[in-house]
Design a protein around this motif. Structure first.
Motif, short mmCIF file in Angstrom:
data_model
loop_
_atom_site.label_atom_id
_atom_site.label_comp_id
_atom_site.label_asym_id
_atom_site.label_seq_id
_atom_site.Cartn_x
_atom_site.Cartn_y
_atom_site.Cartn_z
N LYS A 111 0.83 -1.20 0.00
CA LYS A 111 0.00 0.00 0.00
C LYS A 111 0.86 1.25 0.00
N MET A 144 4.25 -1.34 4.03
CA MET A 144 2.97 -1.62 4.68
C MET A 144 2.02 -2.20 3.65
N PRO A 145 1.50 -3.41 3.91
CA PRO A 145 0.77 -4.16 2.90
C PRO A 145 -0.68 -3.71 2.74
N ILE A 146 -1.26 -4.08 1.61
CA ILE A 146 -2.70 -3.91 1.43
C ILE A 146 -3.40 -4.88 2.36
N THR A 147 -2.83 -6.08 2.47
CA THR A 147 -3.31 -7.02 3.47
C THR A 147 -2.18 -7.99 3.81
N MET A 207 3.64 -7.35 7.45
CA MET A 207 4.40 -6.13 7.23
C MET A 207 5.88 -6.48 7.09
#
Lengths: 180, 167
Positions: B78, B144-147, B150
Motif C-alpha cells: 500500500k 505496509m501491505p494492502i493485506t 508487514m
C-alpha cells in the motif's frame, strides 16, 4: 415471516434431551472461541493478539476500522516498528511508530519514543504527565500483520449496542431452533 | 432454517473463505519478493551542535540523499514508510537509534528521488556524549501491505564524525 412461526413451533416441540444437546453445542461454540483467543495469546506472547485501529493518527497506513495482529517476541524494540502501548491513566491502548530507542548497556532496558505517522509532533504529550519515555512494560506488542476494514464490526457493535443484542439474539435463536 | 437463510449462509461463508484465501495468498507471495534498495545518504552540514539546558547534546543536520525504493514495492504494497536513523553507542547506552527524517511513499512512481533536507527531527542524545562521536546513518523502510504481513528492511548508508566542539 413463515419461518418465524415455524421456529416458535419448533421451540414448543422440543424435548428436554434436545434442549440439553443444544445448550452443550452452544457451550462448545463459546468455549472454542475462548480457546482460540487464549491460544493466540500463548503463541503471540501478547495479552491482546488482535487490536482494532480506532484513530486516524497512523493514516494513510492504518485507517479507523483496520485490524492489526500483534506479536511480542524477546527481540528488542527498534525504531520503525509499530507498537501498541498502554499509558498510565489511559484506558485505550495506542498504536504508533517507534522513532527513538536508547538501550542501556548494563540492564538492557530500553527507553522508547513513539510518534503517529499522521501526527505533527511526537507522543510526549500523550504520555502520562512528566513521562518522557516508554519502557518495555508499557508495550503490549508490535504489529506484524494487517487486515483492512474487518474491525468495523467491533467498532459498530461497541458504538451501537442494540445491533450487538439483535445479532446475539438472532444467533441464539438460530442455534436453538436448528435441527442438528 | 428456511431455504433462503440456508442459501445466504452458504453464500456468505463461501465468500468469506474465498476472500481469506486470496488475502493469505497475496501476503504469501511477498515471500518471493526480494527488494534491492539503493541509497546514498550523506551529511552535508552540521547546522547546529550544542548542549541543551537539560544537559543533552542536540544536533541539527543537513542531509543529501538519493534513494531508489522502487523495488520495495510489490503488488501487495500500500505504501512504504522510509526513514533515516542515526545509530551510535555511548558509555551508558549499548545502542542509540534516532530517526532524523522520514517520508511516506504512496506509490512506486515516487519511490526514486534525490533531495537535500534539513533533518526533520533533532538528533538528541541521552546525556552529552556526542562530541567527536562516530555516528552511523542507516536507511530503514517499512513496506505496509494492502493485506497481510508487514515487511521491514534496512541498509547502512554512511557514517560521519561529529565535531569535537560545539558550534
Amino acid at each position: 415471516m413463515g419461518w418465524v412461526s415455524e421456529s416458535l413451533d419448533s421451540i414448543r416441540s422440543l424435548q428436554i434431551r434436545h434442549v440439553l444437546t443444544q445448550v452443550v453445542s452452544l457451550g462448545m461454540i463459546v468455549t472454542s472461541a475462548l480457546i482460540i483467543w487464549k491460544g493466540l495469546m500463548c503463541v503471540t506472547g501478547s495479552e491482546s493478539p488482535v487490536v482494532v485501529v480506532l484513530s486516524g493518527s497512523m493514516e494513510p497506513g492504518f485507517k479507523r476500522g483496520d485490524i492489526l495482529f500483534l506479536h511480542m517476541s524477546k527481540a528488542p524494540i527498534r525504531a520503525g516498528e509499530i507498537v501498541v502501548f498502554n499509558v498510565d491513566g489511559r484506558e485505550i491502548p495506542i498504536v504508533h511508530r517507534v522513532i527513538k530507542v536508547h538501550e542501556r548497556k548494563d540492564t538492557k532496558e530500553v527507553d522508547v519514543l513513539t510518534k503517529g505517522d499522521n501526527n505533527f509532533g511526537d507522543d510526549r504529550l500523550l504520555y502520562a504527565h512528566g513521562q518522557l519515555w516508554l519502557q518495555q512494560h508499557h508495550i503490549m506488542g508490535r504489529a506484524v500483520g494487517f487486515l483492512p476494514y474487518v474491525g468495523w464490526v467491533t467498532i459498530i457493535m461497541t458504538e451501537k449496542p442494540f445491533i450487538k443484542y439483535i445479532l446475539i439474539g438472532a444467533l441464539g435463536l438460530l442455534v436453538i431452533t436448528s435441527k442438528e | 432454517m428456511s431455504p433462503f437463510v440456508n442459501r445466504l449462509n452458504t453464500l456468505v461463508t463461501f465468500a468469506v473463505l474465498l476472500l481469506a484465501i486470496l488475502c493469505a495468498g497475496a501476503s504469501f507471495l511477498d515471500c518471493f519478493h526480494s527488494p534491492a534498495v539503493q541509497a546514498n545518504v550523506e551529511v552535508l552540514k552540521v547546522n547546529r551542535f550544542r548542549r541543551q539546558l537539560t544537559g543533552n547534546d542536540e544536533v541539527l543536520l543537513t542531509l543529501n540523499m538519493s534513494i531508489d525504493l522502487q523495488s520495495a514495492f510489490s503488488w501487495n504494497t500500500k505504501q512504504v514508510f522510509v526513514f533515516i536513523a542515526a545509530e551510535y553507542e555511548t558509555e551508558k547506552n549499548a545502542f542509540n537509534q534516532i530517526s532524523l527524517w522520514d517520508l511516506v511513499i504512496s506509490d512506486k512512481h515516487h519511490a526514486k528521488f534525490e533531495t537535500q533536507v534539513t533533518s526533520k527531527y533533532l538528533l538528541i542524545d541521552q546525556g552529552s556524549n556526542l562530541r567527536g562521536k562516530r555516528v552511523d546513518l542507516v536507511l530503514h523502510w517499512h513496506a505496509m501491505p494492502i493485506t497481510g504481513r508487514m515487511i521491514l528492511g534496512k541498509i547502512p548508508v554512511s557514517s560521519f564524525q561529529l565535531p569535537k566542539a560545539y558550534t
